[in-house]
Design a protein around this motif. Structure first.
Motif, PDB file in Angstrom:
ATOM      1  N   THR A  95       0.854  -1.187   0.000  1.00 46.87           N
ATOM      2  CA  THR A  95       0.000   0.000   0.000  1.00 46.87           C
ATOM      3  C   THR A  95       0.887   1.233   0.000  1.00 46.87           C
ATOM      4  O   THR A  95       2.088   1.153   0.276  1.00 46.87           O
ATOM      5  N   ALA A  96       0.282   2.394  -0.279  1.00 47.45           N
ATOM      6  CA  ALA A  96       1.059   3.636  -0.227  1.00 47.45           C
ATOM      7  C   ALA A  96       1.683   3.805   1.150  1.00 47.45           C
ATOM      8  O   ALA A  96       2.854   4.200   1.282  1.00 47.45           O
ATOM      9  N   GLY A  97       0.926   3.475   2.187  1.00 42.79           N
ATOM     10  CA  GLY A  97       1.442   3.615   3.541  1.00 42.79           C
ATOM     11  C   GLY A  97       2.599   2.683   3.820  1.00 42.79           C
ATOM     12  O   GLY A  97       3.597   3.079   4.447  1.00 42.79           O
ATOM     13  N   SER A  98       2.500   1.428   3.368  1.00 39.74           N
ATOM     14  CA  SER A  98       3.592   0.477   3.622  1.00 39.74           C
ATOM     15  C   SER A  98       4.840   0.855   2.846  1.00 39.74           C
ATOM     16  O   SER A  98       5.972   0.675   3.336  1.00 39.74           O
ATOM     17  N   ARG A  99       4.674   1.396   1.634  1.00 36.42           N
ATOM     18  CA  ARG A  99       5.839   1.788   0.848  1.00 36.42           C
ATOM     19  C   ARG A  99       6.545   2.995   1.466  1.00 36.42           C
ATOM     20  O   ARG A  99       7.781   3.075   1.475  1.00 36.42           O
ATOM     21  N   ILE A 100       5.788   3.939   1.995  1.00 39.45           N
ATOM     22  CA  ILE A 100       6.404   5.084   2.670  1.00 39.45           C
ATOM     23  C   ILE A 100       7.094   4.641   3.949  1.00 39.45           C
ATOM     24  O   ILE A 100       8.193   5.104   4.281  1.00 39.45           O
ATOM     25  N   ALA A 101       6.484   3.717   4.670  1.00 39.14           N
ATOM     26  CA  ALA A 101       7.123   3.184   5.881  1.00 39.14           C
ATOM     27  C   ALA A 101       8.434   2.481   5.543  1.00 39.14           C
ATOM     28  O   ALA A 101       9.432   2.604   6.274  1.00 39.14           O
ATOM     29  N   ASP A 102       8.444   1.761   4.429  1.00 34.43           N
ATOM     30  CA  ASP A 102       9.678   1.094   4.002  1.00 34.43           C
ATOM     31  C   ASP A 102      10.757   2.125   3.661  1.00 34.43           C
ATOM     32  O   ASP A 102      11.939   1.917   3.964  1.00 34.43           O
ATOM     33  N   LEU A 103      10.359   3.217   3.024  1.00 34.74           N
ATOM     34  CA  LEU A 103      11.320   4.278   2.713  1.00 34.74           C
ATOM     35  C   LEU A 103      11.897   4.877   3.990  1.00 34.74           C
ATOM     36  O   LEU A 103      13.114   5.095   4.093  1.00 34.74           O
ATOM     37  N   ALA A 104      11.043   5.143   4.957  1.00 35.56           N
ATOM     38  CA  ALA A 104      11.509   5.703   6.227  1.00 35.56           C
ATOM     39  C   ALA A 104      12.480   4.757   6.918  1.00 35.56           C
ATOM     40  O   ALA A 104      13.451   5.196   7.554  1.00 35.56           O
ATOM     41  N   ASP A 105      12.231   3.458   6.794  1.00 37.12           N
ATOM     42  CA  ASP A 105      13.128   2.473   7.392  1.00 37.12           C
ATOM     43  C   ASP A 105      14.441   2.363   6.626  1.00 37.12           C
ATOM     44  O   ASP A 105      15.498   2.120   7.217  1.00 37.12           O
ATOM     45  N   ALA A 106      14.398   2.542   5.313  1.00 31.13           N
ATOM     46  CA  ALA A 106      15.583   2.336   4.479  1.00 31.13           C
ATOM     47  C   ALA A 106      16.619   3.446   4.637  1.00 31.13           C
ATOM     48  O   ALA A 106      17.830   3.175   4.580  1.00 31.13           O
ATOM     49  N   LEU A 107      16.195   4.683   4.811  1.00 28.94           N
ATOM     50  CA  LEU A 107      17.151   5.793   4.778  1.00 28.94           C
ATOM     51  C   LEU A 107      18.199   5.722   5.885  1.00 28.94           C
ATOM     52  O   LEU A 107      19.395   5.916   5.616  1.00 28.94           O
ATOM     53  N   PRO A 108      17.845   5.415   7.136  1.00 26.10           N
ATOM     54  CA  PRO A 108      18.912   5.238   8.133  1.00 26.10           C
ATOM     55  C   PRO A 108      19.848   4.073   7.800  1.00 26.10           C
ATOM     56  O   PRO A 108      21.050   4.129   8.092  1.00 26.10           O
ATOM     57  N   ARG A 109      19.322   3.030   7.201  1.00 25.20           N
ATOM     58  CA  ARG A 109      20.160   1.888   6.815  1.00 25.20           C
ATOM     59  C   ARG A 109      21.134   2.287   5.709  1.00 25.20           C
ATOM     60  O   ARG A 109      22.305   1.866   5.716  1.00 25.20           O
ATOM     61  N   ILE A 110      20.669   3.085   4.763  1.00 23.40           N
ATOM     62  CA  ILE A 110      21.548   3.578   3.698  1.00 23.40           C
ATOM     63  C   ILE A 110      22.671   4.417   4.294  1.00 23.40           C
ATOM     64  O   ILE A 110      23.860   4.238   3.967  1.00 23.40           O
ATOM     65  N   LYS A 111      22.337   5.327   5.185  1.00 22.51           N
ATOM     66  CA  LYS A 111      23.360   6.174   5.799  1.00 22.51           C
ATOM     67  C   LYS A 111      24.336   5.354   6.631  1.00 22.51           C
ATOM     68  O   LYS A 111      25.558   5.619   6.626  1.00 22.51           O
ATOM     69  N   ALA A 112      23.840   4.350   7.337  1.00 19.88           N
ATOM     70  CA  ALA A 112      24.717   3.501   8.133  1.00 19.88           C
ATOM     71  C   ALA A 112      25.679   2.706   7.260  1.00 19.88           C
ATOM     72  O   ALA A 112      26.858   2.525   7.598  1.00 19.88           O
ATOM     73  N   ARG A 113      25.199   2.221   6.124  1.00 17.57           N
ATOM     74  CA  ARG A 113      26.073   1.484   5.208  1.00 17.57           C
ATOM     75  C   ARG A 113      27.149   2.407   4.645  1.00 17.57           C
ATOM     76  O   ARG A 113      28.320   2.014   4.518  1.00 17.57           O
ATOM     77  N   TRP A 114      26.784   3.630   4.297  1.00 19.37           N
ATOM     78  CA  TRP A 114      27.806   4.584   3.842  1.00 19.37           C
ATOM     79  C   TRP A 114      28.870   4.790   4.911  1.00 19.37           C
ATOM     80  O   TRP A 114      30.060   4.827   4.624  1.00 19.37           O
TER      81      TRP A 114
END
Length: 270
Positions: A136-155
């Motif tokens: 759903t739109a809500g689940s996809r936005i929640a996934d984005l919110a979860d992904a961004l800290p993980r992206i920064k941590a990997r960098w």
């Protein structure tokens, strides 16, 4: 949050006015795309974007199309001056750690010219044909919110580290959830719509910024698509706080005449 002239003026002075072009990777052979990249950089645009889809968004729905990130790596080698990125990457299509490493690699290939444009995703055909869960739109936005800290941590954990703090541009206009994610993580926000929409949603973004402790009026650049000559759109978008203005063009011909008008207008402001 106030959207009066003083607030707009702060945003306009914080970021230089830049012109982007989105070369939509559809209905073209790759040689035509490569030529369009060359012409766009020679023209003087500041940023060249593609998009992250697997099928055309206009014209023949099963027409020619190419993948986003392998293309960005090629552009990183081909170009010398412009920033490059996707407008925007779909967060759903790649594990966040993998995406972070792909972005870091293209950052190094380009010598520090990558913008990580990213969004929650919306084009259901991509999901269905490539086997991703649409949710759903809500689940996809929640996934984005979860992904961004993980992206920064990997960098932060990467060796070598990115050449710079890779700018994150988030696209989307959801007022309650998406703009909250923008306020927390973005260096730039791409708005869809006209100048009044940008003005109204910028105020909402600044309210989210106040809630999370970031001055989004000065820390988050406003980006918008333009589709008409500067005489028709420039004043309104500048007054709304936009400083990254991007012209979209599709294959096979990649007409850059409108982008040329915007580059000339930008140069006249300096």
């Amino acid at each position: 949050m106030s959207t009066d002239g003083a607030r707009t003026y702060v945003r306009r002075m914080t970021f230089p006015v830049r012109i982007g072009v989105q070369l939509q990777p559809q209905h073209a052979d790759y040689a035509q795309i490569r030529d369009a990249v060359r012409r766009a950089e020679d023209l003087g645009v500041d940023v060249i974007f593609n998009w992250d889809h697997f099928f055309p968004l206009s014209g023949d729905p099963d027409g020619k199309h190419f993948e986003c990130w392998t293309m960005l790596a090629a552009w990183a080698e081909q170009t010398e001056r412009v920033e490059i990125g996707a407008l925007v990457t779909c967060n759903s299509y790649r594990n966040p750690e993998l995406l972070a490493d792909m972005a870091r690699t293209v950052d190094h290939i380009s010598g520090g010219r990558l913008i990580l444009g990213i969004g929650a995703g919306w084009f259901e055909k991509d999901y269905d044909e490539f086997g991703y869960e649409f949710g759903t739109a809500g689940s996809r936005i929640a996934d984005l919110a979860d992904a961004l800290p993980r992206i920064k941590a990997r960098w932060a954990a990467s060796n070598p580290a990115p050449t710079r703090e890779i700018p994150i541009l988030i696209g989307g206009g959801g007022e309650r959830k998406t703009l909250r994610v923008v306020a927390e993580h973005a260096h730039a926000w791409h708005s869809f719509g006209d100048a009044p929409t940008l003005t109204r949603k910028s105020a909402i973004l600044d309210e989210h910024g106040a809630a999370v402790g970031r001055d989004t009026a000065t820390l988050v650049e406003r980006s918008v698509a333009v589709s008409a000559p500067p005489a028709e759109q420039a004043a309104a978008f500048l007054d709304a706080g936009a400083t990254l203005l991007t012209v979209g063009t599709s294959g096979p011909d990649y007409d850059l005449s409108l982008a040329a008008q915007w580059v000339a207008w930008r140069d006249a402001q300096r």
